[in-house]
Design a protein around this motif. Structure first.
Motif, PDB file in Angstrom:
ATOM      1  N   MET A   7       0.908  -1.082  -0.559  1.00 51.66           N
ATOM      2  CA  MET A   7      -0.077   0.229   0.005  1.00 51.66           C
ATOM      3  C   MET A   7       0.557   1.181   0.029  1.00 51.66           C
ATOM      4  SD  MET A   7      -2.703  -1.294   2.889  1.00 51.66           S
ATOM      5  CE  MET A   7      -4.111  -2.168   2.227  1.00 51.66           C
ATOM      6  N   LYS A   8       2.199   0.892   0.170  1.00 46.63           N
ATOM      7  CA  LYS A   8       2.955   2.331   0.845  1.00 46.63           C
ATOM      8  C   LYS A   8       4.006   2.562  -0.550  1.00 46.63           C
ATOM      9  CE  LYS A   8       0.860   2.742   4.704  1.00 46.63           C
ATOM     10  NZ  LYS A   8      -0.313   3.789   4.612  1.00 46.63           N
ATOM     11  N   LYS A   9       5.008   0.992  -0.976  1.00 49.02           N
ATOM     12  CA  LYS A   9       5.761   1.138  -1.633  1.00 49.02           C
ATOM     13  C   LYS A   9       5.301   0.330  -3.137  1.00 49.02           C
ATOM     14  CE  LYS A   9       8.297   4.291  -0.654  1.00 49.02           C
ATOM     15  NZ  LYS A   9       8.526   5.489  -1.073  1.00 49.02           N
ATOM     16  N   SER A  10       5.382   0.334  -4.678  1.00 44.89           N
ATOM     17  CA  SER A  10       5.155  -0.172  -5.219  1.00 44.89           C
ATOM     18  C   SER A  10       7.262  -1.830  -5.365  1.00 44.89           C
ATOM     19  CB  SER A  10       6.017   0.165  -6.750  1.00 44.89           C
ATOM     20  OG  SER A  10       5.877  -0.834  -7.978  1.00 44.89           O
ATOM     21  N   PHE A  11       7.066  -2.482  -4.640  1.00 38.72           N
ATOM     22  CA  PHE A  11       7.700  -3.877  -4.464  1.00 38.72           C
ATOM     23  C   PHE A  11       6.726  -5.112  -5.329  1.00 38.72           C
ATOM     24  CE2 PHE A  11       8.161  -1.679   0.371  1.00 38.72           C
ATOM     25  CZ  PHE A  11      10.022  -1.329  -1.027  1.00 38.72           C
ATOM     26  N   HIS A  12       8.243  -5.998  -5.326  1.00 36.40           N
ATOM     27  CA  HIS A  12       7.492  -7.078  -5.722  1.00 36.40           C
ATOM     28  C   HIS A  12       7.629  -7.958  -5.086  1.00 36.40           C
ATOM     29  CE1 HIS A  12       5.426  -9.833  -9.152  1.00 36.40           C
ATOM     30  NE2 HIS A  12       6.859 -10.814  -8.124  1.00 36.40           N
ATOM     31  N   ILE A  13       7.107  -9.161  -4.110  1.00 38.42           N
ATOM     32  CA  ILE A  13       7.454  -9.407  -2.844  1.00 38.42           C
ATOM     33  C   ILE A  13       7.116 -11.488  -3.705  1.00 38.42           C
ATOM     34  CG2 ILE A  13       6.929 -10.769  -0.483  1.00 38.42           C
ATOM     35  CD1 ILE A  13       6.103  -7.335  -0.313  1.00 38.42           C
ATOM     36  N   TYR A  14       8.070 -11.710  -3.039  1.00 36.34           N
ATOM     37  CA  TYR A  14       7.537 -13.608  -2.728  1.00 36.34           C
ATOM     38  C   TYR A  14       7.856 -13.990  -1.740  1.00 36.34           C
ATOM     39  CZ  TYR A  14       9.733 -11.995  -8.170  1.00 36.34           C
ATOM     40  OH  TYR A  14       9.887 -12.275  -9.033  1.00 36.34           O
ATOM     41  N   ILE A  15       6.335 -14.915  -1.269  1.00 36.48           N
ATOM     42  CA  ILE A  15       6.559 -15.756  -0.306  1.00 36.48           C
ATOM     43  C   ILE A  15       6.956 -17.486  -0.570  1.00 36.48           C
ATOM     44  CG2 ILE A  15       5.151 -16.721   1.339  1.00 36.48           C
ATOM     45  CD1 ILE A  15       5.174 -13.345   1.662  1.00 36.48           C
ATOM     46  N   CYS A  16       7.716 -17.043  -0.015  1.00 38.13           N
ATOM     47  CA  CYS A  16       8.704 -19.358   0.288  1.00 38.13           C
ATOM     48  C   CYS A  16       8.474 -19.341   1.716  1.00 38.13           C
ATOM     49  CB  CYS A  16      10.363 -18.415   0.456  1.00 38.13           C
ATOM     50  SG  CYS A  16      11.644 -19.837   0.034  1.00 38.13           S
ATOM     51  N   SER A  17       7.821 -20.952   0.945  1.00 36.01           N
ATOM     52  CA  SER A  17       7.471 -21.710   1.967  1.00 36.01           C
ATOM     53  C   SER A  17       7.089 -23.010   1.453  1.00 36.01           C
ATOM     54  CB  SER A  17       6.258 -21.583   2.723  1.00 36.01           C
ATOM     55  OG  SER A  17       6.404 -22.012   3.574  1.00 36.01           O
ATOM     56  N   THR A  18       6.865 -24.211   2.537  1.00 40.50           N
ATOM     57  CA  THR A  18       6.601 -25.281   1.446  1.00 40.50           C
ATOM     58  C   THR A  18       5.764 -26.002   0.767  1.00 40.50           C
ATOM     59  OG1 THR A  18       5.573 -26.262   3.646  1.00 40.50           O
ATOM     60  CG2 THR A  18       8.461 -26.429   3.099  1.00 40.50           C
ATOM     61  N   ALA A  19       5.632 -26.343  -0.125  1.00 37.38           N
ATOM     62  CA  ALA A  19       3.979 -27.046  -1.030  1.00 37.38           C
ATOM     63  C   ALA A  19       2.767 -27.188   0.029  1.00 37.38           C
ATOM     64  CB  ALA A  19       4.309 -28.110  -1.799  1.00 37.38           C
ATOM     65  N   ILE A  20       2.942 -27.580   1.050  1.00 35.39           N
ATOM     66  CA  ILE A  20       1.852 -27.665   1.480  1.00 35.39           C
ATOM     67  C   ILE A  20       1.227 -26.434   2.089  1.00 35.39           C
ATOM     68  CG2 ILE A  20       3.394 -27.693   3.441  1.00 35.39           C
ATOM     69  CD1 ILE A  20      -0.309 -29.667   3.140  1.00 35.39           C
ATOM     70  N   GLY A  24       1.066   4.521  12.424  1.00 33.03           N
ATOM     71  CA  GLY A  24       2.618   3.474  13.572  1.00 33.03           C
ATOM     72  C   GLY A  24       3.630   4.015  12.484  1.00 33.03           C
ATOM     73  N   GLU A  25       4.252   2.828  12.778  1.00 43.06           N
ATOM     74  CA  GLU A  25       5.383   2.680  11.891  1.00 43.06           C
ATOM     75  C   GLU A  25       5.568   2.725  10.284  1.00 43.06           C
ATOM     76  OE1 GLU A  25       7.545   1.484  15.255  1.00 43.06           O
ATOM     77  OE2 GLU A  25       8.186   3.868  16.235  1.00 43.06           O
ATOM     78  N   ILE A  26       4.767   1.422  10.015  1.00 42.01           N
ATOM     79  CA  ILE A  26       4.398   1.385   8.941  1.00 42.01           C
ATOM     80  C   ILE A  26       4.774   2.132   7.808  1.00 42.01           C
ATOM     81  CG2 ILE A  26       2.053   1.340   8.514  1.00 42.01           C
ATOM     82  CD1 ILE A  26       4.190  -2.059   7.424  1.00 42.01           C
ATOM     83  N   ASP A  27       4.435   3.022   7.941  1.00 41.47           N
ATOM     84  CA  ASP A  27       5.569   4.155   6.707  1.00 41.47           C
ATOM     85  C   ASP A  27       6.899   3.838   6.168  1.00 41.47           C
ATOM     86  OD1 ASP A  27       2.112   4.644   5.781  1.00 41.47           O
ATOM     87  OD2 ASP A  27       2.764   6.645   6.321  1.00 41.47           O
ATOM     88  N   GLU A  28       7.044   4.290   7.605  1.00 36.13           N
ATOM     89  CA  GLU A  28       8.594   4.666   7.612  1.00 36.13           C
ATOM     90  C   GLU A  28       9.216   3.372   7.484  1.00 36.13           C
ATOM     91  OE1 GLU A  28      11.971   5.825  11.274  1.00 36.13           O
ATOM     92  OE2 GLU A  28       9.624   6.117  12.010  1.00 36.13           O
ATOM     93  N   ALA A  29       9.134   1.766   8.097  1.00 35.55           N
ATOM     94  CA  ALA A  29       8.460   0.984   7.305  1.00 35.55           C
ATOM     95  C   ALA A  29       9.283   0.351   6.127  1.00 35.55           C
ATOM     96  CB  ALA A  29       8.388  -0.375   8.178  1.00 35.55           C
ATOM     97  N   ALA A  30       8.479   0.664   5.641  1.00 38.40           N
ATOM     98  CA  ALA A  30       8.494   1.013   3.483  1.00 38.40           C
ATOM     99  C   ALA A  30       8.991   1.759   3.238  1.00 38.40           C
ATOM    100  CB  ALA A  30       7.379   1.157   3.575  1.00 38.40           C
TER     101      ALA A  30
END
Length: 447
Positions: free
Chosen positions: A32-45, A427-433
């Motif tokens: 919602m703050k920045k134009s990232f492309h995010i990959y979530i890495c986890s096991t198949a299940i 909050g600090e989510i803006d600062e984090a982004a």
């Protein structure tokens, strides 16, 4: 298709829904703050639930699930490459197997060439693979303060006596810390803050300063690392439809008076024994409150056969999954009987619902005591053998539902909820982004 102006982030949570879901919520907030492309890495299940979240939030163009491979293990077939419904005796086996994913994760990095990694607690090696990495701490600051004092600096005076745990309460945490120190952190004497010190510039923490401000300040001081709190990460989409959608659960709750019902849920990753289920059933039979009890399907089979007939229409038992955020947002809910997983505690307080605490292991005892001290939680008194007994459960439930003390408890919970919501808005989510974007910029090679 990735936006050419985006930076690429790989998020790497532990193999538990209680870890994966906050990572997904954090991803949603960052997008919602920045134009990232995010990959979530986890096991198949775990990929099905991840992809369900992506689709439900229309984030297919911004988030992708990436499969992580563990080495084969005779006790851990692929359907157990997650903590959901994992038998307790295999918990440490899954941790060991998770450490074998380093080679798979390294291949993922080589293929995707991300600008940043956001990593969880049980893979400190993820910060040493040549890509800038930021630690996302999913345990609260009170727990981190307690573990630092108890395992690193026990000779110093502890500034938070309200968090002290007795020997029985510490036992499972001691066992976990001993295992992690030897098998995950290579006996590093500074293991409590190893992830913090490996984190680039800052640590993100799933908490609110309105709840844990003094503990956050303490952890910042003793770790020497700046902490940005990113909030409770509650699912607002679920909150928005809490009263709008019909289901047997919501219809039943809507027939109950305001502040008349306790919600009981220990999650899908805390498997209760037959004896524990019997004592909770006894407590619900003895108490006067209405109740909604959610049990994983295998656990529901362990209910005493006469239980549902004994409580009649005063209670509803559901085997399987239930929409927790929607339930906690319902006006009939007076209190939440919880095992005190950190995400559940955050959800409860965010919705202004007091907690009846039955902590089971690890950090849960610390977090329960923190909320008791904050005035939004009552803890069930344990019996002489260290377990929970039906009579004490009934006393705690009725004390949280009826009378002036219960109303004061709900009033304090509502006040804390308002503060959490205000903090989330500013909050600090803006600062984090912004900070994560800057780290990515600094990592980008000059053309």
């Amino acid at each position: 298709m990735m936006n050419s102006g985006s930076f690429k982030i790989i998020m790497f949570p532990w193999l538990a829904h209680g870890h994966i879901f906050p990572f997904l919520q954090l991803a949603k907030k960052l997008l919602m703050k920045k134009s990232f492309h995010i990959y979530i890495c986890s096991t198949a299940i775990n990929l099905t639930s991840i992809n369900d979240f992506i689709a439900a939030n229309s984030l297919q163009s911004s988030i992708e699930a990436v499969e992580l491979h563990l080495h084969p293990h005779p006790d851990l077939p692929p359907h157990l490459h997650t903590t959901r419904n994992l038998p307790t005796h295999l918990n440490f086996s899954l941790h060991r197997a998770f450490q074998t994913s380093k080679s798979s994760f390294s291949h993922i990095l080589a293929a995707l060439r991300p600008d940043l990694i956001i990593f969880d607690v049980f893979q400190p090696w993820a910060a040493a693979l040549g890509v800038p990495a930021v630690h996302f701490a999913l345990l609260g600051a009170a727990t981190r303060a307690f573990t630092y004092h108890h395992y690193v600096d026990g000779a110093a005076a502890f500034p938070f006596p309200e968090l002290r745990c007795d020997e029985g309460e510490r036992r499972s945490l001691d066992e976990l810390v001993e295992f992690l120190s030897a098998n995950v952190f290579d006996s590093n004497p500074d293991f409590v803050f190893a992830n913090y010190k490996a984190s680039a510039e800052v640590v993100l923490m799933k908490t609110c300063r309105s709840v844990e401000g003094k503990y956050v300040d303490y952890v910042e001081f003793v770790s020497g690392k700046r902490i940005l709190t990113v909030g409770a990460l509650v699912d607002h989409a679920a909150e928005a439809v809490a009263e709008a959608e019909s289901s047997p659960i919501m219809e039943w709750l809507s027939r109950n008076p305001r502040n008349s019902t306790v919600y009981i849920c220990f999650g899908s990753e805390c498997l209760l024994s037959e004896g524990e289920i019997a004592e909770i059933a006894k407590g619900l039979s003895l108490c006067k409150s209405r109740f909604l009890w959610i049990l994983p399907s295998p656990s529901a089979e362990l209910l005493p056969p006469e239980f549902e007939a004994k409580v009649g229409e005063r209670g509803m038992v559901v085997a399987g999954w239930a929409p927790q955020a929607r339930i906690l947002g319902h006006s009939s809910i007076a209190a939440f009987v919880s095992h005190c997983g950190w995400s559940s505690l955050n959800e409860s307080v965010f919705h202004g619902v007091p907690v009846v605490a039955m902590p089971m292991k690890y950090n849960m005892f610390v977090d329960a005591k923190m909320l008791v001290a904050a005035g939004v939680c009552v803890e069930v008194r344990r019996g002489g053998g260290g377990g929970y007994e039906g009579a004490a459960i009934a006393v705690a439930i009725d004390g949280a539902v009826f009378g002036r003390a219960a109303e004061e408890l709900r009033c304090r919970a509502r006040e804390m909820s308002e503060k959490m919501r205000e903090e989330e808005g500013a909050g600090e989510i803006d600062e984090a982004a912004e900070l994560l974007w800057r780290i990515c910029c600094n990592n980008k090679p000059t053309p």
